[in-house]
Design an enzyme around this catalytic site. Structure first.
Site, PDB file in Angstrom:
ATOM      1  N   CYS A   1      -2.102  -2.078 -28.585  1.00  7.92           N
ATOM      2  CA  CYS A   1      -1.771  -2.060 -27.154  1.00  7.92           C
ATOM      3  C   CYS A   1      -0.326  -2.452 -26.876  1.00  7.92           C
ATOM      4  CB  CYS A   1      -2.730  -2.943 -26.369  1.00  7.92           C
ATOM      5  SG  CYS A   1      -2.620  -4.686 -26.813  1.00  7.92           S
TER       6      CYS A   1
ATOM      7  N   ASN B   1       4.439  -5.746 -29.634  1.00 11.42           N
ATOM      8  CA  ASN B   1       5.627  -6.400 -29.059  1.00 11.42           C
ATOM      9  C   ASN B   1       5.812  -7.778 -29.691  1.00 11.42           C
ATOM     10  OD1 ASN B   1       5.340  -4.205 -27.416  1.00 11.42           O
ATOM     11  ND2 ASN B   1       4.565  -5.358 -25.668  1.00 11.42           N
ATOM     12  N   ASP B   2       4.719  -8.529 -29.738  1.00 11.76           N
ATOM     13  CA  ASP B   2       4.822  -9.860 -30.320  1.00 11.76           C
ATOM     14  C   ASP B   2       4.738  -9.837 -31.841  1.00 11.76           C
ATOM     15  OD1 ASP B   2       5.318 -11.775 -28.308  1.00 11.76           O
ATOM     16  OD2 ASP B   2       3.347 -11.359 -27.479  1.00 11.76           O
TER      17      ASP B   2
ATOM     18  N   HIS C   1       0.825  -1.216   0.000  1.00 10.36           N
ATOM     19  CA  HIS C   1       0.000   0.000   0.000  1.00 10.36           C
ATOM     20  C   HIS C   1       0.851   1.255   0.000  1.00 10.36           C
ATOM     21  CE1 HIS C   1       0.559  -1.134   4.080  1.00 10.36           C
ATOM     22  NE2 HIS C   1      -0.350  -2.069   4.006  1.00 10.36           N
TER      23      HIS C   1
ATOM     24  N   ARG D   1      12.010 -11.174 -28.808  1.00  8.39           N
ATOM     25  CA  ARG D   1      11.867  -9.814 -28.279  1.00  8.39           C
ATOM     26  C   ARG D   1      12.785  -9.521 -27.095  1.00  8.39           C
ATOM     27  NH1 ARG D   1       5.617  -9.966 -26.069  1.00  8.39           N
ATOM     28  NH2 ARG D   1       6.191  -8.584 -24.381  1.00  8.39           N
TER      29      ARG D   1
ATOM     30  N   ARG E   1      -3.448  -7.013 -18.311  1.00  4.88           N
ATOM     31  CA  ARG E   1      -2.724  -8.286 -18.374  1.00  4.88           C
ATOM     32  C   ARG E   1      -3.052  -9.056 -17.093  1.00  4.88           C
ATOM     33  NH1 ARG E   1       1.543  -4.719 -20.633  1.00  4.88           N
ATOM     34  NH2 ARG E   1       2.281  -5.604 -22.594  1.00  4.88           N
TER      35      ARG E   1
ATOM     36  N   GLU F   1      -1.157 -10.587 -33.017  1.00  2.00           N
ATOM     37  CA  GLU F   1       0.244 -10.698 -32.609  1.00  2.00           C
ATOM     38  C   GLU F   1       1.046 -11.608 -33.527  1.00  2.00           C
ATOM     39  OE1 GLU F   1       0.344 -10.581 -27.859  1.00  2.00           O
ATOM     40  OE2 GLU F   1      -1.064 -12.060 -28.637  1.00  2.00           O
TER      41      GLU F   1
ATOM     42  N   ARG G   1      -7.521  -9.151 -20.873  1.00  2.00           N
ATOM     43  CA  ARG G   1      -6.945 -10.207 -21.715  1.00  2.00           C
ATOM     44  C   ARG G   1      -6.844 -11.482 -20.886  1.00  2.00           C
ATOM     45  NH1 ARG G   1      -0.928  -9.613 -23.820  1.00  2.00           N
ATOM     46  NH2 ARG G   1      -0.449 -10.146 -21.681  1.00  2.00           N
TER      47      ARG G   1
HETATM   48  C1  PEP Z   1       2.174  -7.351 -27.241  1.00  2.45           C
HETATM   49  O1  PEP Z   1       2.586  -8.459 -27.596  1.00  2.45           O
HETATM   50  O2  PEP Z   1       2.386  -6.296 -27.867  1.00  2.45           O
HETATM   51  C2  PEP Z   1       1.397  -7.235 -25.995  1.00  2.45           C
HETATM   52  C3  PEP Z   1       0.803  -6.113 -25.664  1.00  2.45           C
HETATM   53  O3  PEP Z   1       1.351  -8.326 -25.182  1.00  2.45           O
HETATM   54  P1  PEP Z   1       2.538  -8.756 -24.184  1.00  2.45           P
HETATM   55  O4  PEP Z   1       3.561  -7.662 -24.194  1.00  2.45           O
HETATM   56  O5  PEP Z   1       1.893  -8.944 -22.853  1.00  2.45           O
HETATM   57  O6  PEP Z   1       3.013 -10.021 -24.792  1.00  2.45           O
HETATM   58 MG    MG Z   2       1.907 -10.211 -26.626  1.00  2.60          MG
END
Ligand code: PEP
Ligand code: MG
Length: 571
Positions: free
Chosen positions: A498, A450-451, A190, A461, A297, A427, A333
């Site tokens: 995202c 990202n993916d 907290h 990555r 997430r 992704e 998600r």
């Molecule tokens: C992504 O892959 O861009 C994503 C938002 O998911 P994570 O980073 O949790 O794999």
């Molecule tokens: Mg991802």
């Protein structure tokens, strides 16, 4: 000059004189009570409990407007502990059995209880041990008639403490602090939640702060790169003063934008939402002006523990986020375990290619027990706000058909008819190529850059050696994104982004130009993205994005963005 580090709880820079906050130890000893005083001692215990109950109630009232709803809810759990018959009976039993004072019995029983909790796997529950100890100290102080602490003046000081209980954080006037350092605690404690809520730069879990820092030492906190200097050299202080001044100016400018609508000069609106990984981050998201959560997430619920969260725990978590964000939407998600997020108690086999193996939706569809529990909790929570559910790592139509089958079953079991929008993350290259088909089964797409970058360019990555090959601005990735967004638009549906790319102001403009109507990013990035967006014209963004689609290399795309930045002074 000495240095420390820990866990960044709230970002920023701070410089000031330390205030070492130490509560005097109570120095309790095992004390026996004479038979003739025993009834009197037994009567004092419920009186002390009642007095502490009043104290907590008073602190709870003071906490309005200081603490967020989630932290304030902790005081309800304080009251529940005080009302716990089993605990009260256990304390009275020790008094009777050993013939000891009420204070010693309280100390014994509550310390044992706190000790057991502090050994649990869940970091959240472990941190609750501090609450029990705080209550214990209060009851014992009441029984001993100890004078409560005189509140110190913390104006412009750096508070250095082992940890703070929620009650202490309300009683101490933290608003006036420069910064905060604690020995214990993690991002979910907290103290961390509060530091973020009050925007006080803070590093927690430093282990040694209270031993390394003396009262009135000068302390420099860099809660951006996780460093603390004790009595730093004047040159370093000057350097930081400049960085801080620039940061402050920037923050003031951005704060003025929080309530401004996120749209281009010609009125094209874009939803700027926040990515969160903990329910407590919803508060920051709102404070930053997020118009929803674009990616919650849920992996955190499953991590750092030895058991799985049951339906009730998940339901309470989703409900809390939905209520905090209401009326804005929350896209949850389903768990994306696997890849780099291992979960030891699922006993997943070691894989030679974890990112290409059992990950995300592939685990969910192979573990109906896990998947159905999560979906049940989500659908039940949907009554408490605007919920959308999103599925990670989709690469085929079969998966989305199977998802619908499971969802329909859960819906029927629960007899829930409320419509909940369903989306998938884009992704994988397969999901891009199949986008015109996939969109028929869902309400929206959200691109995980990202993916998508990792799978499109075949670059891990997290790989340090070939990190230069990981280029989210590669035209290959841009073309993928454009294709998926177009497929959604042509079907009359929407596509958002995202991944991390959405939080970079220039890249965000590019994504809007490509047709994304929602961007979700860390709460701290929203201000800068909005600042760039409100200066632009929609058709201009589209035209510039089309130019980027014609580039041949990531370097060309970057050059285009840099030229754009130089022309418009966006970043
Ligand atoms: C992504 O892959 O861009 C994503 C938002 O998911 P994570 O980073 O949790 O794999
Ligand atoms: Mg991802």
């Amino acid at each position: 000059m000495s240095t420390l580090d820990g866990t960044i709880a709230s970002r920023g820079y701070a410089y000031g004189q330390a205030f070492l906050f130490r509560e005097e130890p109570l120095n309790l000893k095992k004390t026996f009570i004479r038979a003739e005083h025993f009834t009197e001692e037994c009567d004092r215990f419920p009186q002390a409990l009642a007095a502490v109950r009043d104290q907590i109630r008073e602190i709870e009232t003071q906490a309005e407007g200081i603490l967020d709803a989630e932290t304030r809810a902790l005081f309800e759990s304080y009251q529940l502990i005080l009302d716990d018959d089993e605990l009260v009976e256990a304390i009275e039993a020790v008094m009777h059995k050993d013939g000891v004072t009420a204070s010693w019995a309280v100390h014994q029983v509550m310390e044992q209880h706190a000790d057991a909790i502090s050994r649990l796997q869940s970091p959240y529950l472990r941190e609750r041990a501090a609450d029990i100890r705080d209550l214990k100290e209060r009851i014992v102080k009441e029984l001993l008639g100890a004078v409560s602490d005189i509140l110190p003046d913390l104006t412009d000081r750096i508070l250095v403490a082992e940890d703070l209980s929620p009650a202490q954080s309300v009683q101490l006037n933290l608003h006036t602090l420069q910064g905060l350092l604690t020995d214990r605690g993690g991002v979910t404690s907290h103290t961390s939640i509060l530091a973020r809520a009050l925007n006080i730069p803070a590093i927690v879990g430093t282990r040694h702060a209270t031993r390394m820092i003396r009262d009135r030492d000068w302390v420099l906190i860099d809660a951006i790169s996780n460093k603390v200097w004790v009595n730093p050299e004047p040159e370093l202080v000057q350097l930081y003063a400049k960085t801080r001044a620039a940061q402050k100016k920037e923050q003031e400018k951005l704060a003025a934008l929080v309530h401004q609508k996120s749209c281009t000069l010609d009125g094209q609106s874009v939803i700027l939402a926040a990515n969160i990984g903990l329910p407590s981050e919803a508060h920051q998201a709102r404070a930053a002006g997020a118009e929803g959560v674009g990616l919650f997430r849920t992996e955190f619920l499953f991590m750092n523990r030895s058991n799985l969260p049951d339906e009730e725990e998940q339901y309470a978590t989703y409900k809390s986020v939905l209520e905090q964000m209401s009326p804005h939407p929350v896209i949850v998600r389903t768990m994306d375990i696997g890849g780099d997020k291992d979960l030891p108690h699922l006993n997943l086999a070691q894989e030679s290619n974890p990112f290409l193996g059992l990950r995300g939706i592939r685990i969910s569809l192979r573990r109906p027990d896990l998947f159905q529990t999560q979906l049940r909790a989500l659908l039940r929570a949907s009554a408490h706000g605007s919920l959308k559910i999103m599925f990670p790592m989709i690469s085929s139509i079969d998966e989305i058909i199977e998802i619908h089958r499971v969802l329909d079953k859960v819906r029927q079991d629960l007899d829930i008819t409320k419509k909940v929008d369903i989306g998938i993350m884009i992704e994988t290259p397969a999901s891009v190529m199949l986008a015109p088909h996939l969109i028929r089964f869902v309400d929206f797409f959200s691109i995980g850059t990202n993916d998508l970058t990792q799978y499109t360019l075949a670059v891990d990555r997290g790989h340090t050696e070939i990190h230069d090959l990981y280029q989210p601005l590669s035209p290959a990735v841009l073309l993928m994104m454009h294709q998926a967004i177009q497929a959604a638009r042509q079907a009359g549906k929407w596509a958002g982004v995202c991944g991390e790319l959405a939080g970079d102001p220039l890249a965000a403009l590019l994504l809007i130009g490509l047709g994304a109507t929602e961007l979700s990013m860390s709460a701290g990035a929203i201000g800068r993205v909005k600042q760039a967006l409100v200066q632009m014209q929609g058709p201009d963004l589209k035209e510039r994005a089309e130019r980027a689609l014609h580039c041949a290399t990531a370097a060309e795309v970057k050059a285009l963005l840099e030229a754009w930045d130089a022309e418009l002074h966006l970043s």
